[in-house]
Enzyme design. Structure first.
Site, PDB file in Angstrom:
ATOM      1  N   PHE A 152       0.811  -1.224   0.000  1.00  0.00           N
ATOM      2  CA  PHE A 152       0.000   0.000   0.000  1.00  0.00           C
ATOM      3  C   PHE A 152       0.841   1.269   0.000  1.00  0.00           C
ATOM      4  O   PHE A 152       0.372   2.331  -0.400  1.00  0.00           O
ATOM      5  CB  PHE A 152      -0.938   0.008   1.226  1.00  0.00           C
ATOM      6  CG  PHE A 152      -0.282   0.453   2.501  1.00  0.00           C
ATOM      7  CD1 PHE A 152      -0.128   1.809   2.784  1.00  0.00           C
ATOM      8  CD2 PHE A 152       0.211  -0.460   3.430  1.00  0.00           C
ATOM      9  CE1 PHE A 152       0.495   2.235   3.948  1.00  0.00           C
ATOM     10  CE2 PHE A 152       0.839  -0.048   4.587  1.00  0.00           C
ATOM     11  CZ  PHE A 152       0.984   1.301   4.844  1.00  0.00           C
ATOM     12  N   LYS A 176      -1.052  -7.072  -9.253  1.00  0.00           N
ATOM     13  CA  LYS A 176      -2.025  -7.171  -8.163  1.00  0.00           C
ATOM     14  C   LYS A 176      -1.608  -6.150  -7.103  1.00  0.00           C
ATOM     15  O   LYS A 176      -0.757  -6.419  -6.266  1.00  0.00           O
ATOM     16  CB  LYS A 176      -2.011  -8.593  -7.582  1.00  0.00           C
ATOM     17  CG  LYS A 176      -3.294  -9.052  -6.884  1.00  0.00           C
ATOM     18  CD  LYS A 176      -3.776  -8.165  -5.767  1.00  0.00           C
ATOM     19  CE  LYS A 176      -3.010  -8.312  -4.477  1.00  0.00           C
ATOM     20  NZ  LYS A 176      -3.416  -7.338  -3.431  1.00  0.00           N
ATOM     21  N   GLU A 179      -4.998  -3.744  -2.001  1.00  0.00           N
ATOM     22  CA  GLU A 179      -6.440  -3.454  -2.026  1.00  0.00           C
ATOM     23  C   GLU A 179      -6.766  -2.182  -1.232  1.00  0.00           C
ATOM     24  O   GLU A 179      -7.873  -1.678  -1.283  1.00  0.00           O
ATOM     25  CB  GLU A 179      -7.233  -4.655  -1.485  1.00  0.00           C
ATOM     26  CG  GLU A 179      -6.953  -5.073  -0.054  1.00  0.00           C
ATOM     27  CD  GLU A 179      -5.733  -5.998   0.116  1.00  0.00           C
ATOM     28  OE1 GLU A 179      -4.722  -5.798  -0.603  1.00  0.00           O
ATOM     29  OE2 GLU A 179      -5.791  -6.874   0.996  1.00  0.00           O
ATOM     30  N   SER A 229       5.386  -6.941   3.478  1.00  0.00           N
ATOM     31  CA  SER A 229       5.968  -7.219   4.791  1.00  0.00           C
ATOM     32  C   SER A 229       6.766  -8.527   4.754  1.00  0.00           C
ATOM     33  O   SER A 229       6.526  -9.389   3.897  1.00  0.00           O
ATOM     34  CB  SER A 229       4.850  -7.307   5.825  1.00  0.00           C
ATOM     35  OG  SER A 229       3.923  -8.286   5.414  1.00  0.00           O
ATOM     36  N   CYS A 284       9.492   1.930   3.363  1.00  0.00           N
ATOM     37  CA  CYS A 284      10.399   0.832   3.695  1.00  0.00           C
ATOM     38  C   CYS A 284      11.813   1.354   3.908  1.00  0.00           C
ATOM     39  O   CYS A 284      12.651   0.655   4.464  1.00  0.00           O
ATOM     40  CB  CYS A 284      10.397  -0.211   2.601  1.00  0.00           C
ATOM     41  SG  CYS A 284      11.006   0.442   1.054  1.00  0.00           S
ATOM     42  N   GLU A 384       8.928  -4.061  13.087  1.00  0.00           N
ATOM     43  CA  GLU A 384       8.803  -2.988  12.101  1.00  0.00           C
ATOM     44  C   GLU A 384       7.488  -2.263  12.425  1.00  0.00           C
ATOM     45  O   GLU A 384       6.400  -2.802  12.202  1.00  0.00           O
ATOM     46  CB  GLU A 384       8.746  -3.546  10.677  1.00  0.00           C
ATOM     47  CG  GLU A 384       8.634  -2.438   9.647  1.00  0.00           C
ATOM     48  CD  GLU A 384       8.392  -2.932   8.217  1.00  0.00           C
ATOM     49  OE1 GLU A 384       7.718  -3.947   8.025  1.00  0.00           O
ATOM     50  OE2 GLU A 384       8.883  -2.255   7.298  1.00  0.00           O
TER      51      GLU A 384
HETATM   52  P1  NAD Z   1       1.565  -6.547   3.085  1.00  0.00           P
HETATM   53  O1  NAD Z   1       2.610  -7.603   3.183  1.00  0.00           O
HETATM   54  O2  NAD Z   1       0.447  -6.570   4.062  1.00  0.00           O
HETATM   55  O3  NAD Z   1       0.863  -6.609   1.625  1.00  0.00           O
HETATM   56  C1  NAD Z   1       1.629  -6.611   0.441  1.00  0.00           C
HETATM   57  C2  NAD Z   1       0.814  -7.312  -0.636  1.00  0.00           C
HETATM   58  O4  NAD Z   1       0.556  -8.655  -0.247  1.00  0.00           O
HETATM   59  C3  NAD Z   1      -0.551  -6.680  -0.908  1.00  0.00           C
HETATM   60  O5  NAD Z   1      -0.789  -6.679  -2.295  1.00  0.00           O
HETATM   61  C4  NAD Z   1      -1.506  -7.595  -0.170  1.00  0.00           C
HETATM   62  O6  NAD Z   1      -2.787  -7.649  -0.780  1.00  0.00           O
HETATM   63  C5  NAD Z   1      -0.825  -8.942  -0.243  1.00  0.00           C
HETATM   64  N1  NAD Z   1      -1.108  -9.784   0.925  1.00  0.00           N
HETATM   65  C6  NAD Z   1      -1.389  -9.376   2.181  1.00  0.00           C
HETATM   66  N2  NAD Z   1      -1.577 -10.439   2.988  1.00  0.00           N
HETATM   67  C7  NAD Z   1      -1.396 -11.535   2.217  1.00  0.00           C
HETATM   68  C8  NAD Z   1      -1.452 -12.939   2.483  1.00  0.00           C
HETATM   69  N3  NAD Z   1      -1.724 -13.420   3.703  1.00  0.00           N
HETATM   70  N4  NAD Z   1      -1.215 -13.791   1.472  1.00  0.00           N
HETATM   71  C9  NAD Z   1      -0.933 -13.322   0.233  1.00  0.00           C
HETATM   72  N5  NAD Z   1      -0.871 -12.004  -0.071  1.00  0.00           N
HETATM   73  C10 NAD Z   1      -1.090 -11.126   0.913  1.00  0.00           C
HETATM   74  O7  NAD Z   1       2.327  -5.150   3.087  1.00  0.00           O
HETATM   75  P2  NAD Z   1       1.692  -3.693   3.170  1.00  0.00           P
HETATM   76  O8  NAD Z   1       1.156  -3.482   4.543  1.00  0.00           O
HETATM   77  O9  NAD Z   1       0.805  -3.447   2.026  1.00  0.00           O
HETATM   78  O10 NAD Z   1       2.990  -2.806   2.940  1.00  0.00           O
HETATM   79  C11 NAD Z   1       3.880  -2.452   3.958  1.00  0.00           C
HETATM   80  C12 NAD Z   1       5.038  -3.422   4.040  1.00  0.00           C
HETATM   81  O11 NAD Z   1       5.729  -3.451   2.790  1.00  0.00           O
HETATM   82  C13 NAD Z   1       6.080  -3.007   5.067  1.00  0.00           C
HETATM   83  O12 NAD Z   1       6.513  -4.165   5.730  1.00  0.00           O
HETATM   84  C14 NAD Z   1       7.195  -2.402   4.234  1.00  0.00           C
HETATM   85  O13 NAD Z   1       8.468  -2.450   4.819  1.00  0.00           O
HETATM   86  C15 NAD Z   1       7.133  -3.272   3.033  1.00  0.00           C
HETATM   87  N6  NAD Z   1       7.752  -2.616   1.900  1.00  0.00           N
HETATM   88  C16 NAD Z   1       8.993  -3.047   1.534  1.00  0.00           C
HETATM   89  C17 NAD Z   1       9.634  -2.440   0.490  1.00  0.00           C
HETATM   90  C18 NAD Z   1      10.985  -2.897   0.055  1.00  0.00           C
HETATM   91  O14 NAD Z   1      11.456  -2.427  -0.962  1.00  0.00           O
HETATM   92  N7  NAD Z   1      11.648  -3.799   0.753  1.00  0.00           N
HETATM   93  C19 NAD Z   1       9.026  -1.379  -0.193  1.00  0.00           C
HETATM   94  C20 NAD Z   1       7.754  -0.968   0.194  1.00  0.00           C
HETATM   95  C21 NAD Z   1       7.131  -1.606   1.259  1.00  0.00           C
END
Ligand code: NAD
Length: 499
Positions: A152, A176, A179, A229, A284, A384
């Site tokens: 997000f 994808k 959401e 994450s 991040c 985090e």
């Molecule tokens: P998230 O892991 O909750 O979601 C990321 C994606 O995974 C979304 O599209 C979501 O719909 C999907 N998702 C969520 N739960 C899932 C599940 N159980 N099974 C399969 N898919 C699932 O992350 P977020 O809250 O949207 O974003 C923040 C996180 O992203 C933080 O941890 C941040 O550090 C990380 N991030 C990392 C970088 C990097 O370059 N390393 C960059 C941006 C964000």
């Protein structure tokens, strides 16, 4: 709620309603109100998108480099001209302030500009006469249908890290997005279509775990690029790799900023505030831990605190410094670390709860928060937090600070603030992280280098964009060629050797 707009998928060059009737609310975090709903794809909906991308692949792969390049160029021009519209979408669904949204798009544009150079980037190598009359050359070819799953916090930039390179290299894409802020992806796909991209090359499917899982196991999806994450990144990596796919899965972070006693503390304080609280800490590459090498901690904290009092928190459309958090649940989770910090014996120097905001009270607000004397055993340090929360840890020496950083499970970015070139050089050599800033607090590499962390911040061996991105979205072929003449005849069952 049923009167609200519905964000549909984008499949085969147009908006498409899936068969699934499941939806998820999309909020404006600055008001706390639901502004639209987004469709959540079923496995069958994902299958329809993959079928469209698979059908588009042969013609797109064989479209000339010159034609692909001109479409990329059109897309770059349209995106640059209309980035203000996209920034408004980002602010309305994510909450980040408009300047920050423009910054995110500009960093994404860099990758489009890099991808315009694909004819050069995909050039192979040629070795003439490796054996008598034999030449060897290598080609780079696209993979096929590739999947991108994004978080997000950068609804435009993170998809832009991947799809321009994937598409310029001749792949077709299923994106994808999160959401929580889905509209930017549709806007980008529509713009690319306007730029001349054929139907089916760039598809957007909205959804949650069901859609993600469908992509991870689909036999026609060749690779997965994930950002999110750490626990989900690990799951994505293991599941997609188990299904034979190429995977790059970028995970979470806890980025440290080491401040040495000789540093310019005013510049270090500016950097800590900018990198700690920009985008409400939902980056991040945000700095979340300041490792202060004594005796600087008291003076540095005083300078940071003084800068924090000037920050304006509010609706991102109103020219504030910092916007709301993404959801009420996330806001409450981040705020709960203030009680944890107190319970674990940290000093709460600035408490962000109950601050004045330039926005509606129903928004998901939490002000900048600063902790001192945080214990490395505390969840405040271990987790985090992903919010506007900065922790200070005091150490006695460079070595103690370095050891602390290197013991972290994460290795995304880290920074050192010092005027000592020798110390900085030693740090860049010794620290265990993928992106290092020397007097730069958010060292996100430019598009022609690659982005990615170490340890639990990246699963798989391929970083995003830059040369690593080109390599990830292409596969190499080596061709050994001989144009026959009668002197090449004869039977020899031995392993080919060069002569
Ligand atoms: P998230 O892991 O909750 O979601 C990321 C994606 O995974 C979304 O599209 C979501 O719909 C999907 N998702 C969520 N739960 C899932 C599940 N159980 N099974 C399969 N898919 C699932 O992350 P977020 O809250 O949207 O974003 C923040 C996180 O992203 C933080 O941890 C941040 O550090 C990380 N991030 C990392 C970088 C990097 O370059 N390393 C960059 C941006 C964000």
């Amino acid at each position: 709620m049923t009167d609200l707009p519905l964000v549909s998928h984008f499949i085969d060059g147009k908006a498409a309603n899936g068969a699934s009737t499941r939806t998820s609310p999309v909020f404006n975090p600055a008001t706390g109100r639901v502004t639209k709903n987004v469709q959540l794809a079923s496995t069958a909906d994902v299958g329809a998108a993959v079928a469209s991308a698979a059908a588009a692949f042969p013609a797109w792969r064989d479209t000339s480099l010159a034609k692909r390049q001109s479409i990329m160029f059109n897309f770059r021009e349209l995106l640059n001209a209309r980035k203000g519209d996209l920034a408004n979408i980002l602010t309305a669904e994510h909450g980040k302030v408009t300047d920050d949204a423009i910054g995110e798009i500009t960093r994404g544009l860099e990758v489009v500009e890099f991808a315009i150079g694909m004819p050069h980037l995909m050039k192979g190598d040629y070795s003439e006469n490796v054996s008598t009359g034999v030449d060897v050359y290598s080609l780079r070819q696209p993979l096929g249908v590739v999947g991108i799953i994004s978080p997000f916090n950068f609804p435009a930039m993170v998809p832009l890290w991947f799809f321009p390179i994937a598409i310029a290299a001749g792949n077709t894409v299923i994106l994808k997005p999160s959401e929580k802020d889905p509209s930017a992806s549709n806007w980008l796909a529509e713009l690319f279509t306007e730029a001349g991209l054929p139907a089916g090359v760039f598809n957007v499917v909205h959804g949650d775990k069901e859609a993600v899982d469908a992509l991870l196991v689909h036999p026609d999806v060749q690779s997965i690029s994930f950002v999110g994450s750490t626990p989900i990144a690990k799951y994505i990596y293991e599941t997609a790799a188990h299904h034979g796919k190429r995977v790059q899965a970028l995970g979470g972070a806890k980025n440290h900023m080491l401040v040495l006693p000789d540093a310019d503390l005013d510049l270090a304080a500016d950097a800590a505030v900018n990198a700690g609280f920009g985008s409400a800490g939902e980056r991040c590459m945000a700095i979340s831990v300041i490792v202060a090498v004594e005796p600087v901690a008291d003076e540095l904290i005083a300078k940071i605190t003084q800068r924090m009092t000037g920050l304006k928190v509010g609706d991102g459309m109103r020219g504030c410094d910092m916007g709301p958090l993404i959801t009420q649940a996330h806001r409450d989770k981040v705020a709960s670390y203030i009680d944890i910090a107190i319970a674990d014996g940290a000093d709460v120097v600035v408490d962000g709860r109950g601050i004045d905001v330039d926005g509606e009270a129903s928004g998901f607000w939490l002000g900048p928060t600063l902790f001192d004397k945080v214990s490395t055993d505390s969840a405040v340090y271990q987790d985090e937090i992903f919010g506007p929360v900065l922790s200070v840890i005091r150490v006695a020496s460079y070595t103690e600070g370095l050891d602390l950083i290197n013991a972290s499970q994460y290795g995304n970015g880290t920074a050192i603030f010092t005027n000592d070139g020798g110390a900085a050089r030693r740090f860049q050599n010794e620290v265990q992280a993928g992106m290092i800033g020397i007097n730069v607090p958010i060292p996100v590499p430019v598009a022609y280098h690659s982005f990615g962390g170490w340890k639990n911040s990246l699963f798989g061996d391929a970083k995003a964009y830059g040369p690593a991105g080109v390599s990830f979205f292409t596969q190499e072929k080596a061709v050994t060629s001989r144009w026959l003449d009668p002197s090449h005849g004869g039977i020899n069952l031995g392993f080919p050797q060069n002569s």
